[in-house]
Design a protein around this motif. Structure first.
Motif, PDB file in Angstrom:
ATOM      1  N   PHE A 218      -2.640 -13.661   2.853  1.00 27.15           N
ATOM      2  CA  PHE A 218      -1.873 -14.357   3.888  1.00 27.15           C
ATOM      3  C   PHE A 218      -0.395 -14.437   3.511  1.00 27.15           C
ATOM      4  O   PHE A 218       0.486 -14.103   4.307  1.00 27.15           O
ATOM      5  CB  PHE A 218      -2.454 -15.759   4.076  1.00 27.15           C
ATOM      6  CG  PHE A 218      -1.738 -16.592   5.101  1.00 27.15           C
ATOM      7  CD1 PHE A 218      -1.977 -16.408   6.451  1.00 27.15           C
ATOM      8  CD2 PHE A 218      -0.833 -17.573   4.714  1.00 27.15           C
ATOM      9  CE1 PHE A 218      -1.324 -17.190   7.400  1.00 27.15           C
ATOM     10  CE2 PHE A 218      -0.178 -18.350   5.655  1.00 27.15           C
ATOM     11  CZ  PHE A 218      -0.430 -18.159   7.003  1.00 27.15           C
ATOM     12  N   GLU A 219      -0.111 -14.882   2.278  1.00 28.02           N
ATOM     13  CA  GLU A 219       1.276 -15.033   1.835  1.00 28.02           C
ATOM     14  C   GLU A 219       2.002 -13.689   1.814  1.00 28.02           C
ATOM     15  O   GLU A 219       3.157 -13.588   2.242  1.00 28.02           O
ATOM     16  CB  GLU A 219       1.311 -15.673   0.452  1.00 28.02           C
ATOM     17  CG  GLU A 219       0.889 -17.138   0.447  1.00 28.02           C
ATOM     18  CD  GLU A 219       0.906 -17.740  -0.949  1.00 28.02           C
ATOM     19  OE1 GLU A 219       1.088 -16.971  -1.924  1.00 28.02           O
ATOM     20  OE2 GLU A 219       0.729 -18.965  -1.057  1.00 28.02           O
ATOM     21  N   ALA A 220       1.319 -12.663   1.321  1.00 23.78           N
ATOM     22  CA  ALA A 220       1.943 -11.341   1.241  1.00 23.78           C
ATOM     23  C   ALA A 220       2.210 -10.775   2.633  1.00 23.78           C
ATOM     24  O   ALA A 220       3.264 -10.179   2.880  1.00 23.78           O
ATOM     25  CB  ALA A 220       1.056 -10.390   0.450  1.00 23.78           C
ATOM     26  N   THR A 221       1.280 -10.973   3.550  1.00 22.14           N
ATOM     27  CA  THR A 221       1.429 -10.421   4.904  1.00 22.14           C
ATOM     28  C   THR A 221       2.730 -10.868   5.551  1.00 22.14           C
ATOM     29  O   THR A 221       3.522 -10.054   6.030  1.00 22.14           O
ATOM     30  CB  THR A 221       0.242 -10.836   5.796  1.00 22.14           C
ATOM     31  OG1 THR A 221      -0.958 -10.239   5.292  1.00 22.14           O
ATOM     32  CG2 THR A 221       0.451 -10.389   7.235  1.00 22.14           C
TER      33      THR A 221
ATOM     34  N   ILE B 230       4.704 -10.635  -5.332  1.00 24.61           N
ATOM     35  CA  ILE B 230       3.590 -10.918  -4.437  1.00 24.61           C
ATOM     36  C   ILE B 230       2.725  -9.678  -4.228  1.00 24.61           C
ATOM     37  O   ILE B 230       1.503  -9.772  -4.083  1.00 24.61           O
ATOM     38  CB  ILE B 230       4.085 -11.480  -3.076  1.00 24.61           C
ATOM     39  CG1 ILE B 230       2.906 -11.998  -2.235  1.00 24.61           C
ATOM     40  CG2 ILE B 230       4.883 -10.442  -2.298  1.00 24.61           C
ATOM     41  CD1 ILE B 230       2.197 -13.192  -2.816  1.00 24.61           C
ATOM     42  N   LEU B 231       3.339  -8.496  -4.253  1.00 24.24           N
ATOM     43  CA  LEU B 231       2.559  -7.261  -4.110  1.00 24.24           C
ATOM     44  C   LEU B 231       1.705  -7.009  -5.348  1.00 24.24           C
ATOM     45  O   LEU B 231       0.580  -6.507  -5.245  1.00 24.24           O
ATOM     46  CB  LEU B 231       3.487  -6.077  -3.854  1.00 24.24           C
ATOM     47  CG  LEU B 231       4.139  -6.023  -2.468  1.00 24.24           C
ATOM     48  CD1 LEU B 231       5.177  -4.905  -2.396  1.00 24.24           C
ATOM     49  CD2 LEU B 231       3.079  -5.835  -1.372  1.00 24.24           C
ATOM     50  N   ALA B 232       2.228  -7.351  -6.514  1.00 24.15           N
ATOM     51  CA  ALA B 232       1.446  -7.223  -7.745  1.00 24.15           C
ATOM     52  C   ALA B 232       0.246  -8.164  -7.707  1.00 24.15           C
ATOM     53  O   ALA B 232      -0.873  -7.794  -8.108  1.00 24.15           O
ATOM     54  CB  ALA B 232       2.318  -7.509  -8.956  1.00 24.15           C
TER      55      ALA B 232
ATOM     56  N   SER C 253      -9.944  -0.672  -1.120  1.00 18.51           N
ATOM     57  CA  SER C 253      -8.873   0.171  -0.577  1.00 18.51           C
ATOM     58  C   SER C 253      -8.645  -0.067   0.904  1.00 18.51           C
ATOM     59  O   SER C 253      -7.525   0.080   1.409  1.00 18.51           O
ATOM     60  CB  SER C 253      -9.179   1.652  -0.822  1.00 18.51           C
ATOM     61  OG  SER C 253     -10.409   2.014  -0.208  1.00 18.51           O
ATOM     62  N   SER C 254      -9.692  -0.474   1.635  1.00 21.51           N
ATOM     63  CA  SER C 254      -9.537  -0.713   3.074  1.00 21.51           C
ATOM     64  C   SER C 254      -8.585  -1.871   3.329  1.00 21.51           C
ATOM     65  O   SER C 254      -7.802  -1.845   4.282  1.00 21.51           O
ATOM     66  CB  SER C 254     -10.896  -0.990   3.722  1.00 21.51           C
ATOM     67  OG  SER C 254     -11.506  -2.118   3.131  1.00 21.51           O
ATOM     68  N   LEU C 255      -8.615  -2.892   2.464  1.00 28.14           N
ATOM     69  CA  LEU C 255      -7.711  -4.020   2.631  1.00 28.14           C
ATOM     70  C   LEU C 255      -6.268  -3.598   2.359  1.00 28.14           C
ATOM     71  O   LEU C 255      -5.341  -4.053   3.042  1.00 28.14           O
ATOM     72  CB  LEU C 255      -8.088  -5.169   1.702  1.00 28.14           C
ATOM     73  CG  LEU C 255      -9.447  -5.842   1.939  1.00 28.14           C
ATOM     74  CD1 LEU C 255      -9.600  -7.061   1.042  1.00 28.14           C
ATOM     75  CD2 LEU C 255      -9.616  -6.240   3.397  1.00 28.14           C
ATOM     76  N   ALA C 256      -6.079  -2.745   1.361  1.00 23.36           N
ATOM     77  CA  ALA C 256      -4.737  -2.238   1.058  1.00 23.36           C
ATOM     78  C   ALA C 256      -4.190  -1.454   2.245  1.00 23.36           C
ATOM     79  O   ALA C 256      -3.019  -1.589   2.611  1.00 23.36           O
ATOM     80  CB  ALA C 256      -4.779  -1.358  -0.192  1.00 23.36           C
ATOM     81  N   GLN C 257      -5.034  -0.648   2.872  1.00 19.24           N
ATOM     82  CA  GLN C 257      -4.595   0.157   4.005  1.00 19.24           C
ATOM     83  C   GLN C 257      -4.291  -0.711   5.222  1.00 19.24           C
ATOM     84  O   GLN C 257      -3.319  -0.476   5.941  1.00 19.24           O
ATOM     85  CB  GLN C 257      -5.659   1.199   4.342  1.00 19.24           C
ATOM     86  CG  GLN C 257      -5.801   2.268   3.262  1.00 19.24           C
ATOM     87  CD  GLN C 257      -6.897   3.268   3.564  1.00 19.24           C
ATOM     88  OE1 GLN C 257      -7.396   3.336   4.685  1.00 19.24           O
ATOM     89  NE2 GLN C 257      -7.291   4.036   2.558  1.00 19.24           N
TER      90      GLN C 257
ATOM     91  N   THR D 158       3.113   2.018  -3.564  1.00 19.07           N
ATOM     92  CA  THR D 158       3.065   2.181  -5.012  1.00 19.07           C
ATOM     93  C   THR D 158       2.275   1.045  -5.660  1.00 19.07           C
ATOM     94  O   THR D 158       1.415   1.270  -6.515  1.00 19.07           O
ATOM     95  CB  THR D 158       4.483   2.226  -5.605  1.00 19.07           C
ATOM     96  OG1 THR D 158       5.187   3.339  -5.036  1.00 19.07           O
ATOM     97  CG2 THR D 158       4.438   2.376  -7.118  1.00 19.07           C
ATOM     98  N   ASN D 159       2.557  -0.176  -5.234  1.00 21.40           N
ATOM     99  CA  ASN D 159       1.889  -1.343  -5.812  1.00 21.40           C
ATOM    100  C   ASN D 159       0.411  -1.411  -5.451  1.00 21.40           C
ATOM    101  O   ASN D 159      -0.398  -1.904  -6.248  1.00 21.40           O
ATOM    102  CB  ASN D 159       2.588  -2.626  -5.374  1.00 21.40           C
ATOM    103  CG  ASN D 159       3.820  -2.945  -6.199  1.00 21.40           C
ATOM    104  OD1 ASN D 159       3.737  -3.593  -7.233  1.00 21.40           O
ATOM    105  ND2 ASN D 159       4.974  -2.463  -5.740  1.00 21.40           N
ATOM    106  N   LEU D 160       0.051  -0.938  -4.264  1.00 26.07           N
ATOM    107  CA  LEU D 160      -1.332  -1.042  -3.805  1.00 26.07           C
ATOM    108  C   LEU D 160      -2.137   0.221  -4.057  1.00 26.07           C
ATOM    109  O   LEU D 160      -3.288   0.325  -3.628  1.00 26.07           O
ATOM    110  CB  LEU D 160      -1.367  -1.396  -2.314  1.00 26.07           C
ATOM    111  CG  LEU D 160      -0.705  -2.720  -1.919  1.00 26.07           C
ATOM    112  CD1 LEU D 160      -0.941  -3.013  -0.439  1.00 26.07           C
ATOM    113  CD2 LEU D 160      -1.212  -3.867  -2.771  1.00 26.07           C
TER     114      LEU D 160
END
Length: 212
Positions: free
Chosen positions: A58-61, A117-119, A129-133, A162-164
Protein backbone atom coordinates in the motif's frame (compact mmCIF):
# COMPACT_ATOMS: atom_id res chain seq x y z
CA UNK A 1 -4.40 -3.96 10.31
CA UNK A 2 -7.30 -5.48 8.39
CA UNK A 3 -6.78 -8.01 5.60
CA UNK A 4 -7.41 -5.72 2.63
CA UNK A 5 -4.21 -6.25 0.62
CA UNK A 6 -6.01 -8.72 -1.63
CA UNK A 7 -8.83 -6.30 -2.25
CA UNK A 8 -6.30 -3.63 -3.28
CA UNK A 9 -4.48 -6.05 -5.58
CA UNK A 10 -7.71 -7.50 -6.95
CA UNK A 11 -9.20 -4.06 -7.48
CA UNK A 12 -6.07 -3.06 -9.36
CA UNK A 13 -6.43 -6.10 -11.61
CA UNK A 14 -10.06 -5.20 -12.29
CA UNK A 15 -9.09 -1.57 -12.88
CA UNK A 16 -6.98 -2.54 -15.91
CA UNK A 17 -10.03 -3.81 -17.81
CA UNK A 18 -11.85 -0.49 -17.44
CA UNK A 19 -15.19 -2.27 -17.00
CA UNK A 20 -17.48 -2.93 -14.05
CA UNK A 21 -17.32 -6.67 -14.74
CA UNK A 22 -13.52 -6.54 -14.61
CA UNK A 23 -13.60 -4.62 -11.35
CA UNK A 24 -16.06 -7.08 -9.82
CA UNK A 25 -13.87 -9.99 -10.90
CA UNK A 26 -10.85 -8.23 -9.45
CA UNK A 27 -12.55 -7.71 -6.09
CA UNK A 28 -13.67 -11.34 -6.01
CA UNK A 29 -10.11 -12.45 -6.70
CA UNK A 30 -8.91 -10.08 -4.00
CA UNK A 31 -11.35 -11.48 -1.46
CA UNK A 32 -10.22 -14.99 -2.35
CA UNK A 33 -6.60 -13.90 -1.88
CA UNK A 34 -7.43 -12.48 1.57
CA UNK A 35 -9.24 -15.64 2.65
CA UNK A 36 -6.38 -17.81 1.45
CA UNK A 37 -3.85 -15.67 3.26
CA UNK A 38 -5.92 -15.77 6.44
CA UNK A 39 -6.17 -19.57 6.31
CA UNK A 40 -2.44 -19.91 5.77
CA UNK A 41 -1.65 -17.58 8.66
CA UNK A 42 -1.34 -20.45 11.10
CA UNK A 43 1.05 -18.73 13.49
CA UNK A 44 1.93 -15.29 14.75
CA UNK A 45 4.89 -15.00 12.37
CA UNK A 46 2.68 -15.73 9.34
CA UNK A 47 0.07 -13.18 10.43
CA UNK A 48 2.81 -10.61 10.96
CA UNK A 49 4.26 -11.37 7.53
CA UNK A 50 0.88 -10.86 5.87
CA UNK A 51 0.41 -7.57 7.71
CA UNK A 52 3.81 -6.34 6.54
CA UNK A 53 2.98 -7.27 2.92
CA UNK A 54 -0.30 -5.34 3.10
CA UNK A 55 1.31 -2.26 4.60
CA UNK A 56 4.39 -2.11 2.37
CA UNK A 57 2.46 -2.77 -0.87
CA UNK A 58 0.00 0.00 0.00
CA UNK A 59 2.71 2.49 1.02
CA UNK A 60 4.84 1.75 -2.03
CA UNK A 61 1.90 2.01 -4.44
CA UNK A 62 0.96 5.57 -3.57
CA UNK A 63 4.34 7.04 -2.60
CA UNK A 64 5.98 5.81 -5.83
CA UNK A 65 2.94 7.00 -7.79
CA UNK A 66 3.57 10.48 -6.35
CA UNK A 67 7.25 10.19 -7.32
CA UNK A 68 6.32 9.38 -10.91
CA UNK A 69 3.73 12.16 -11.09
CA UNK A 70 6.36 14.70 -10.05
CA UNK A 71 9.17 13.21 -12.16
CA UNK A 72 8.51 15.54 -15.12
CA UNK A 73 8.55 18.59 -12.83
CA UNK A 74 4.81 19.17 -12.64
CA UNK A 75 1.89 17.11 -11.36
CA UNK A 76 -0.88 17.36 -13.93
CA UNK A 77 -4.60 17.29 -13.19
CA UNK A 78 -4.89 14.02 -15.13
CA UNK A 79 -2.28 12.40 -12.87
CA UNK A 80 -4.17 13.53 -9.79
CA UNK A 81 -7.42 12.26 -11.27
CA UNK A 82 -5.85 8.87 -11.98
CA UNK A 83 -4.62 8.59 -8.39
CA UNK A 84 -8.11 9.42 -7.13
CA UNK A 85 -9.64 6.99 -9.59
CA UNK A 86 -7.40 4.17 -8.36
CA UNK A 87 -8.28 5.01 -4.75
CA UNK A 88 -11.97 4.81 -5.65
CA UNK A 89 -11.53 1.56 -7.57
CA UNK A 90 -9.71 0.03 -4.61
CA UNK A 91 -12.72 0.88 -2.41
CA UNK A 92 -10.58 2.48 0.30
CA UNK A 93 -12.34 3.71 3.41
CA UNK A 94 -11.87 7.33 4.52
CA UNK A 95 -8.84 6.66 6.72
CA UNK A 96 -7.11 4.64 3.99
CA UNK A 97 -7.92 7.30 1.38
CA UNK A 98 -6.39 10.04 3.54
CA UNK A 99 -3.31 7.91 4.12
CA UNK A 100 -3.03 7.25 0.37
CA UNK A 101 -3.17 11.01 -0.28
CA UNK A 102 -0.49 11.62 2.36
CA UNK A 103 1.77 8.99 0.78
CA UNK A 104 1.18 10.43 -2.72
CA UNK A 105 2.14 13.90 -1.49
CA UNK A 106 5.19 12.48 0.28
CA UNK A 107 6.30 10.87 -2.97
CA UNK A 108 6.04 14.27 -4.72
CA UNK A 109 8.55 15.94 -2.40
CA UNK A 110 11.94 16.74 -3.99
CA UNK A 111 13.95 14.76 -1.44
CA UNK A 112 11.89 11.58 -1.69
CA UNK A 113 13.86 8.50 -2.77
CA UNK A 114 11.92 5.43 -3.88
CA UNK A 115 14.87 3.08 -3.32
CA UNK A 116 14.12 2.32 0.33
CA UNK A 117 10.42 1.52 -0.05
CA UNK A 118 11.11 -0.49 -3.22
CA UNK A 119 13.74 -2.53 -1.38
CA UNK A 120 11.19 -3.22 1.36
CA UNK A 121 8.59 -4.16 -1.26
CA UNK A 122 10.98 -6.55 -2.97
CA UNK A 123 11.71 -8.22 0.35
CA UNK A 124 8.07 -8.79 1.33
CA UNK A 125 6.99 -9.81 -2.18
CA UNK A 126 9.74 -12.41 -2.39
CA UNK A 127 9.11 -14.74 -5.31
CA UNK A 128 5.56 -13.54 -5.96
CA UNK A 129 6.43 -12.24 -9.43
CA UNK A 130 2.77 -11.54 -10.24
CA UNK A 131 2.62 -8.95 -7.46
CA UNK A 132 5.77 -7.27 -8.77
CA UNK A 133 4.24 -7.08 -12.24
CA UNK A 134 0.94 -5.71 -10.93
CA UNK A 135 2.85 -3.02 -9.05
CA UNK A 136 4.77 -2.06 -12.21
CA UNK A 137 1.54 -1.95 -14.23
CA UNK A 138 -0.04 0.46 -11.73
CA UNK A 139 2.99 2.76 -11.96
CA UNK A 140 3.04 2.57 -15.77
CA UNK A 141 -0.56 3.73 -15.83
CA UNK A 142 0.40 6.62 -13.56
CA UNK A 143 3.27 7.52 -15.90
CA UNK A 144 0.97 7.54 -18.96
CA UNK A 145 -1.82 9.46 -17.20
CA UNK A 146 -0.84 12.68 -19.00
CA UNK A 147 -0.51 10.88 -22.35
CA UNK A 148 3.26 10.59 -22.63
CA UNK A 149 6.25 8.99 -20.93
CA UNK A 150 9.13 11.33 -20.10
CA UNK A 151 12.78 10.37 -19.63
CA UNK A 152 12.59 11.01 -15.88
CA UNK A 153 9.45 8.88 -15.54
CA UNK A 154 11.11 6.07 -17.45
CA UNK A 155 14.12 6.28 -15.11
CA UNK A 156 11.81 5.75 -12.12
CA UNK A 157 10.13 2.83 -13.88
CA UNK A 158 13.51 1.21 -14.55
CA UNK A 159 14.39 1.69 -10.88
CA UNK A 160 11.19 -0.14 -10.00
CA UNK A 161 12.02 -2.97 -12.39
CA UNK A 162 15.58 -3.31 -11.11
CA UNK A 163 14.48 -3.47 -7.47
CA UNK A 164 11.64 -5.92 -8.13
CA UNK A 165 13.66 -8.26 -10.35
CA UNK A 166 11.83 -7.49 -13.60
CA UNK A 167 14.25 -7.81 -16.52
CA UNK A 168 14.24 -5.57 -19.60
CA UNK A 169 12.36 -8.05 -21.78
CA UNK A 170 9.62 -8.45 -19.17
CA UNK A 171 9.51 -4.68 -18.69
CA UNK A 172 9.03 -4.02 -22.41
CA UNK A 173 6.28 -6.63 -22.70
CA UNK A 174 4.38 -5.06 -19.79
CA UNK A 175 5.20 -1.54 -21.00
CA UNK A 176 3.88 -2.09 -24.52
CA UNK A 177 0.68 -3.68 -23.22
CA UNK A 178 -0.08 -0.85 -20.78
CA UNK A 179 0.84 1.82 -23.35
CA UNK A 180 -1.56 0.26 -25.86
CA UNK A 181 -4.32 0.10 -23.25
CA UNK A 182 -3.84 3.71 -22.20
CA UNK A 183 -3.70 4.99 -25.79
CA UNK A 184 -6.80 2.97 -26.67
CA UNK A 185 -8.71 4.39 -23.68
CA UNK A 186 -7.55 7.91 -24.56
CA UNK A 187 -8.65 7.41 -28.17
CA UNK A 188 -12.07 6.23 -27.02
CA UNK A 189 -12.48 9.37 -24.92
CA UNK A 190 -11.47 11.61 -27.83
CA UNK A 191 -13.80 9.70 -30.15
CA UNK A 192 -16.68 10.14 -27.73
CA UNK A 193 -16.00 13.89 -27.52
CA UNK A 194 -15.85 14.16 -31.32
CA UNK A 195 -19.11 12.22 -31.69
CA UNK A 196 -20.80 14.49 -29.17
CA UNK A 197 -19.60 17.56 -31.07
CA UNK A 198 -20.84 16.09 -34.33
CA UNK A 199 -24.26 15.33 -32.83
CA UNK A 200 -24.50 18.89 -31.49
CA UNK A 201 -23.59 20.29 -34.90
CA UNK A 202 -26.29 18.14 -36.54
CA UNK A 203 -28.82 19.36 -33.98
CA UNK A 204 -28.03 23.00 -34.84
CA UNK A 205 -28.56 22.19 -38.53
CA UNK A 206 -31.92 20.54 -37.85
CA UNK A 207 -33.02 23.63 -35.91
CA UNK A 208 -31.75 25.91 -38.67
CA UNK A 209 -29.54 27.97 -36.31
CA UNK A 210 -25.81 28.39 -35.86
CA UNK A 211 -23.81 27.69 -32.72
CA UNK A 212 -23.96 31.35 -31.65
Amino acid sequence: MKHWAGKIIGGAIGFYTGHVVGLALGVLLGNAFDRTQAKRAGGESSATSNGVLQTVFFEATFSVMGKIAKADGRVSEREIQLARHIMARMALDEAQRLEAIRLFNEGKTPGFSAEHILAELAEVIGRRSSLAQIFLEIQLQAAYADGQLTVNEKDVLHTISTNLGINRVQFEIIHQRIRAQMHFADGQQRGHAQNSASQLSNAYQVLGVDAN
